[in-house]
Enzyme design. Sequence first.
Site, PDB file in Angstrom:
ATOM      1  N   ASP A 105      11.995  -7.923  -0.241  1.00  0.00           N
ATOM      2  CA  ASP A 105      10.584  -8.182  -0.888  1.00  0.00           C
ATOM      3  C   ASP A 105       9.796  -6.886  -0.394  1.00  0.00           C
ATOM      4  O   ASP A 105       9.151  -6.200  -1.553  1.00  0.00           O
ATOM      5  CB  ASP A 105      10.126  -9.435  -0.260  1.00  0.00           C
ATOM      6  CG  ASP A 105       8.910  -9.667  -0.952  1.00  0.00           C
ATOM      7  OD1 ASP A 105       8.731 -10.012  -2.268  1.00  0.00           O
ATOM      8  OD2 ASP A 105       7.790  -9.540  -0.132  1.00  0.00           O
ATOM      9  N   LYS A 108      10.894  -3.628  -2.263  1.00  0.00           N
ATOM     10  CA  LYS A 108      10.357  -3.759  -3.667  1.00  0.00           C
ATOM     11  C   LYS A 108       9.043  -3.421  -4.006  1.00  0.00           C
ATOM     12  O   LYS A 108       8.588  -2.715  -4.794  1.00  0.00           O
ATOM     13  CB  LYS A 108      10.899  -4.827  -4.549  1.00  0.00           C
ATOM     14  CG  LYS A 108      12.397  -4.973  -4.634  1.00  0.00           C
ATOM     15  CD  LYS A 108      13.074  -5.954  -5.411  1.00  0.00           C
ATOM     16  CE  LYS A 108      13.618  -6.929  -4.665  1.00  0.00           C
ATOM     17  NZ  LYS A 108      14.430  -8.078  -5.099  1.00  0.00           N
ATOM     18  N   LYS A 238       6.547  -5.113  11.530  1.00  0.00           N
ATOM     19  CA  LYS A 238       6.342  -6.451  12.361  1.00  0.00           C
ATOM     20  C   LYS A 238       7.368  -7.383  11.858  1.00  0.00           C
ATOM     21  O   LYS A 238       7.817  -7.173  10.834  1.00  0.00           O
ATOM     22  CB  LYS A 238       4.957  -6.685  12.246  1.00  0.00           C
ATOM     23  CG  LYS A 238       4.429  -6.888  10.698  1.00  0.00           C
ATOM     24  CD  LYS A 238       3.078  -7.447  10.828  1.00  0.00           C
ATOM     25  CE  LYS A 238       2.951  -8.861  10.784  1.00  0.00           C
ATOM     26  NZ  LYS A 238       2.602  -9.423   9.591  1.00  0.00           N
ATOM     27  N   HIS A 268       0.170  -2.153   8.754  1.00  0.00           N
ATOM     28  CA  HIS A 268      -0.083  -1.477   7.555  1.00  0.00           C
ATOM     29  C   HIS A 268      -1.838  -1.604   7.539  1.00  0.00           C
ATOM     30  O   HIS A 268      -2.391  -0.864   6.663  1.00  0.00           O
ATOM     31  CB  HIS A 268       0.547  -1.893   6.541  1.00  0.00           C
ATOM     32  CG  HIS A 268       0.354  -3.445   5.953  1.00  0.00           C
ATOM     33  ND1 HIS A 268       0.499  -4.733   6.466  1.00  0.00           N
ATOM     34  CD2 HIS A 268      -0.518  -3.748   5.009  1.00  0.00           C
ATOM     35  CE1 HIS A 268       0.113  -5.556   5.774  1.00  0.00           C
ATOM     36  NE2 HIS A 268      -0.707  -5.106   4.611  1.00  0.00           N
ATOM     37  N   LYS A 272      -5.219   1.231   5.942  1.00  0.00           N
ATOM     38  CA  LYS A 272      -6.339   0.994   4.787  1.00  0.00           C
ATOM     39  C   LYS A 272      -7.257   1.979   4.823  1.00  0.00           C
ATOM     40  O   LYS A 272      -8.058   2.127   5.955  1.00  0.00           O
ATOM     41  CB  LYS A 272      -6.591  -0.587   4.903  1.00  0.00           C
ATOM     42  CG  LYS A 272      -5.552  -1.591   4.654  1.00  0.00           C
ATOM     43  CD  LYS A 272      -5.688  -2.751   4.097  1.00  0.00           C
ATOM     44  CE  LYS A 272      -4.500  -3.581   4.066  1.00  0.00           C
ATOM     45  NZ  LYS A 272      -4.023  -4.143   2.718  1.00  0.00           N
ATOM     46  N   HIS A 330      -2.858  -7.238  13.063  1.00  0.00           N
ATOM     47  CA  HIS A 330      -3.915  -6.484  12.049  1.00  0.00           C
ATOM     48  C   HIS A 330      -5.443  -6.638  12.645  1.00  0.00           C
ATOM     49  O   HIS A 330      -6.009  -5.696  12.816  1.00  0.00           O
ATOM     50  CB  HIS A 330      -4.094  -7.239  10.679  1.00  0.00           C
ATOM     51  CG  HIS A 330      -2.633  -7.037   9.938  1.00  0.00           C
ATOM     52  ND1 HIS A 330      -1.558  -6.211  10.309  1.00  0.00           N
ATOM     53  CD2 HIS A 330      -1.904  -8.084   9.141  1.00  0.00           C
ATOM     54  CE1 HIS A 330      -0.663  -6.351   9.517  1.00  0.00           C
ATOM     55  NE2 HIS A 330      -0.901  -7.469   8.879  1.00  0.00           N
ATOM     56  N   LYS A 431      -9.618 -14.143  -1.804  1.00  0.00           N
ATOM     57  CA  LYS A 431      -8.984 -13.264  -0.996  1.00  0.00           C
ATOM     58  C   LYS A 431      -9.644 -12.098  -0.466  1.00  0.00           C
ATOM     59  O   LYS A 431     -10.391 -11.323  -1.239  1.00  0.00           O
ATOM     60  CB  LYS A 431      -7.765 -12.710  -2.020  1.00  0.00           C
ATOM     61  CG  LYS A 431      -6.828 -11.586  -1.310  1.00  0.00           C
ATOM     62  CD  LYS A 431      -6.089 -11.357  -2.125  1.00  0.00           C
ATOM     63  CE  LYS A 431      -5.218 -10.068  -1.885  1.00  0.00           C
ATOM     64  NZ  LYS A 431      -4.649  -9.812  -0.377  1.00  0.00           N
ATOM     65  N   TYR A 473     -21.643  -1.689   2.997  1.00  0.00           N
ATOM     66  CA  TYR A 473     -23.038  -2.243   2.562  1.00  0.00           C
ATOM     67  C   TYR A 473     -23.759  -2.448   4.030  1.00  0.00           C
ATOM     68  O   TYR A 473     -23.085  -3.157   5.056  1.00  0.00           O
ATOM     69  CB  TYR A 473     -23.093  -2.895   1.321  1.00  0.00           C
ATOM     70  CG  TYR A 473     -22.550  -4.301   1.621  1.00  0.00           C
ATOM     71  CD1 TYR A 473     -21.260  -4.543   1.282  1.00  0.00           C
ATOM     72  CD2 TYR A 473     -23.134  -5.439   2.106  1.00  0.00           C
ATOM     73  CE1 TYR A 473     -20.539  -5.729   1.188  1.00  0.00           C
ATOM     74  CE2 TYR A 473     -22.622  -6.864   1.988  1.00  0.00           C
ATOM     75  CZ  TYR A 473     -21.077  -6.894   1.487  1.00  0.00           C
ATOM     76  OH  TYR A 473     -20.448  -8.111   1.542  1.00  0.00           O
TER      77      TYR A 473
END
Length: 581
Positions: A105, A108, A238, A268, A272, A330, A431, A473
């Site tokens: 997964d 891909k 991980k 990861h 970001k 994270h 999300k 902001y």
Amino acid sequence: MARQFSPCSSSSTTFSPPLKQGIIFFTKSVIVPTRTFSSRWVSKIHSRTHPRNHFEFKSSNGYPLNAVSLHDGSAGNPLAKELPLSDSSISESTLSITVVGASGDLAKKKIFPALFALFYEDWLPENFTVFGYARTKMTDEELRDMISKTLTCRIDNRENCDDKMDQFLKRCFYHSGLYNSEENFSELDSKIKMKEGGKPSNRLFYLSIPPNIFVDVVRCVSVKASSKNGWTRVIVEKPFGRDSESSGRLITCLKQYLTEDQIFRIDHYLGKELVENLSVLRFSNLVFEPLWCRNYIRNVQFIFSEDFGTEGRGGYFDNYGIIRDIMQNHLLQILALFAMETPVSLDAEDIRNEKVKVLRSMRPLQLEDVIVGQYKGHSKGSKSYPGYTDDPTVPKDSLTPTFAAAALFINNARWDGVPFLMKAGKALHTKRAEIRVQFRHVPGNLYKRNFGTDLDKATNELVLRVQPDEAIYLKINNKVPGIGMRLDRSDLNLLYSARYPREIPDAYERLLLDAIEGERRLFIRSDELDAAWSLFTPLLKELEGKKIAPELYPYGSRGPVGAHYLAAKHNVRWGDLSGED
Ligand SMILES: NC(=O)C1=CN([C@@H]2O[C@H](COP(=O)(O)OP(=O)(O)OC[C@H]3O[C@@H](n4cnc5c(N)ncnc54)[C@H](OP(=O)(O)O)[C@@H]3O)[C@@H](O)[C@H]2O)C=CC1
Ligand SMILES: O=C1O[C@H](COP(=O)(O)O)[C@@H](O)[C@H](O)[C@H]1O
């Protein structure tokens, strides 16, 4: 060849000393570790602006790479002085990237698309090849077909997308093999060698596989498929263990075959864009750094939520839970970056030294400072959403948390007493991932009476929205234009999509390129990992030992109310639930 049994592997192993990290090339005046020859700057210059024989060396953080790092591992390499850095050796070197677990997964969804994006943007060196490796039987063509389904081009530059895809796919090859078979890795080695054509070779292996087979693969790579005249690096996904003991074992086992400098433990979230910008914001703007301490900051919040459950990954997730899946890595990594002291430089080791200090200064996590939750099934209109334990791969009586909130403290002079709140959950109403910094009240505020009784609502709040719709902001108080004196809450807003029309690269692109360049700043060092597990392991053991039942919350809701009580106990209100966002 000596054979020995290793506690690190299920099978008998051939011991091989750690692979060599890299070789040093010499120019007339500078000594440059191999990582620089494919540096971003060089590759850009190669492909776009300047003739191929023009070189300058910079790392991805803009720092000049003109000295050999002690951690580079290249110092002891006997080949070090044999290969001169000439224009031809740079362009002659080859890079092969092997995605182990290519049928999976993550490969891909993220790895192949990130590699294509790097190729599309001309970040990859000229002589690169991509190999997929997994047990699934596939031809090269079938791999290409599989990869092509997920490749996309940059929005602002699509013209030659199809050509670029074809060119990229032609560089992709597949080898089917077992993860513990030295023979199969030897076959892979032969295929890679054919593509390298006898040129100096650098090899990157991305372990996109379940952790129980990491060590087998690393052993086989070490013994049969490492580069003989360049560097070999391994990106490890991980989870890096599930507690201090298992993580320690994994570190020891991997280090039987690799040096620390060859291991790139990926998180990861560190790749970001907004997380990268955290340090820039703080250290390059005078207005923030002086406020970055207990005198001005009331609390800091790290919030992660997903509006979907563990669908399809329940089997993996149930063994880990949200604390191990999101918080221990994270969110804690972002916290460490947020709270660290100013590093000596932007060098990876300087930054990671500061992060470790933060992690080691943290107060042990108490059970009373944590709440856990698990989502349950929920119907809305004609649609029904499954509960966590409705997943057939999850035991019906599972107590695994899909939501957790925690209050953490850093026992140092800068942060003494400031609550750092974390909240992470699956199957919530939205999300998002964000960092919220709530500032203290203005002392002796002249406009106090204009705010009513709730002064908390009038304090400044800095928000870094990591995703979606990246933004930074600052909530300020402002006078509503007009003759009267009415105050209003308003935002000074840097919305990335408005300011920077270019699409933001995926975190995996940045991290893959860093690994290719040997830039370790955004990867987790083993002592960081130790410190992170030391913080969470006692808590996890207590939660699991005492079989603490998670508070149930409906799929699609804002999570368990326990999170509000936890925040209130520390005089905090979650910024994402304030109603004004
Ligand atoms: N998917 C994601 O979004 C994320 C994944 N990760 C981590 O990345 C790694 C890869 O993830 P993902 O691609 O989802 O994993 P998958 O479960 O899809 O596994 C990847 C490949 O490994 C092989 N494999 C799977 N299970 C086993 C097994 N028990 N024994 C031997 N081989 C096995 C399979 O290939 P074959 O059968 O062909 O050999 C499979 O295609 C994992 O460590 C995961 O924790 C981290 C962050 C996010
Ligand atoms: O590491 C993981 O991250 C993903 C979330 O990543 P994002 O980049 O899409 O925000 C999470 O879904 C997964 O459970 C976890 O293992």
